[in-house]
Design a protein around this motif. Sequence first.
Motif, mmCIF file in Angstrom:
data_model
loop_
_atom_site.group_PDB
_atom_site.id
_atom_site.type_symbol
_atom_site.label_atom_id
_atom_site.label_comp_id
_atom_site.label_asym_id
_atom_site.label_seq_id
_atom_site.Cartn_x
_atom_site.Cartn_y
_atom_site.Cartn_z
ATOM 1 N N GLN A 172 61.463 32.157 21.008
ATOM 2 C CA GLN A 172 61.301 32.429 22.434
ATOM 3 C C GLN A 172 61.247 33.935 22.704
ATOM 4 O O GLN A 172 60.470 34.391 23.541
ATOM 5 C CB GLN A 172 62.414 31.765 23.232
ATOM 6 C CG GLN A 172 62.265 30.255 23.275
ATOM 7 C CD GLN A 172 63.461 29.566 23.916
ATOM 8 O OE1 GLN A 172 64.310 30.201 24.525
ATOM 9 N NE2 GLN A 172 63.512 28.252 23.774
ATOM 10 N N THR B 164 51.284 26.921 23.567
ATOM 11 C CA THR B 164 52.134 27.846 24.316
ATOM 12 C C THR B 164 52.065 29.244 23.702
ATOM 13 O O THR B 164 51.640 29.410 22.556
ATOM 14 C CB THR B 164 53.602 27.380 24.289
ATOM 15 O OG1 THR B 164 54.060 27.405 22.925
ATOM 16 C CG2 THR B 164 53.764 25.979 24.867
ATOM 17 N N ASP B 165 52.515 30.236 24.457
ATOM 18 C CA ASP B 165 52.626 31.587 23.908
ATOM 19 C C ASP B 165 53.568 31.591 22.709
ATOM 20 O O ASP B 165 53.336 32.310 21.731
ATOM 21 C CB ASP B 165 53.154 32.562 24.963
ATOM 22 C CG ASP B 165 52.099 32.982 25.972
ATOM 23 O OD1 ASP B 165 50.895 32.739 25.740
ATOM 24 O OD2 ASP B 165 52.491 33.569 27.008
ATOM 25 N N GLU B 166 54.619 30.797 22.784
ATOM 26 C CA GLU B 166 55.590 30.732 21.699
ATOM 27 C C GLU B 166 54.917 30.299 20.393
ATOM 28 O O GLU B 166 55.071 30.940 19.356
ATOM 29 C CB GLU B 166 56.715 29.757 22.073
ATOM 30 C CG GLU B 166 57.799 29.639 21.024
ATOM 31 C CD GLU B 166 58.913 28.695 21.457
ATOM 32 O OE1 GLU B 166 60.028 28.841 20.921
ATOM 33 O OE2 GLU B 166 58.672 27.804 22.310
ATOM 34 N N SER C 251 57.850 35.139 21.856
ATOM 35 C CA SER C 251 56.835 34.794 22.864
ATOM 36 C C SER C 251 56.756 35.827 23.987
ATOM 37 O O SER C 251 55.718 35.969 24.626
ATOM 38 C CB SER C 251 57.093 33.394 23.443
ATOM 39 O OG SER C 251 58.210 33.396 24.307
#
Length: 179
Positions: free
Chosen positions: A140, A36-38, A143
Amino acid sequence: MALKATVFRAQVQISDMDRHYYESHTLTLARHPSETDERMMVRLLAFALHADPQLTFTKGLSADDEPDLWQRSLGGEIERWIEVGQPDERRLRKASGRAREVTVITYAGRAADLWWQHNSAALERLRNLRIIDLSSDESQALSRLAERSMDLQCTIDGGEVWIGNGRETVGLIPRLRQV
């Protein structure tokens, strides 16, 4: 057909007043299709927190025997082994035997708390292991800075971290679970 990694490029200016480290780094991050981007941005944060000319991203999720980042000496010894997420205790025990220093950066809120409860007794025996935790809200927010091409400024002072892209700045206070 296998999915390919997505390549992200980041120009990161690091001002680490805690370590007196002031450098600009041009980084290439390959985001695995399952990442994930996170998680990718936590890897970038891990780089900023430990920045050194010898610190490099590895194959990460694509390799079982490599961490997310590592720093090798000129002689090839592993000086620093950095994992992101909630690695298996056996993996960390093995890394602890291979590297001078091992760091884990957790970021998944309640899942990270449960991982720590389940593994803390075994991990506390590893004297060269340091565990850093980010809150779920912090990771978050981090991200949201993810872009294919990033120009970031990172300031570290008194254990606090600020990362910004000129439009938005994210403040983080990483918590040490184990020193």
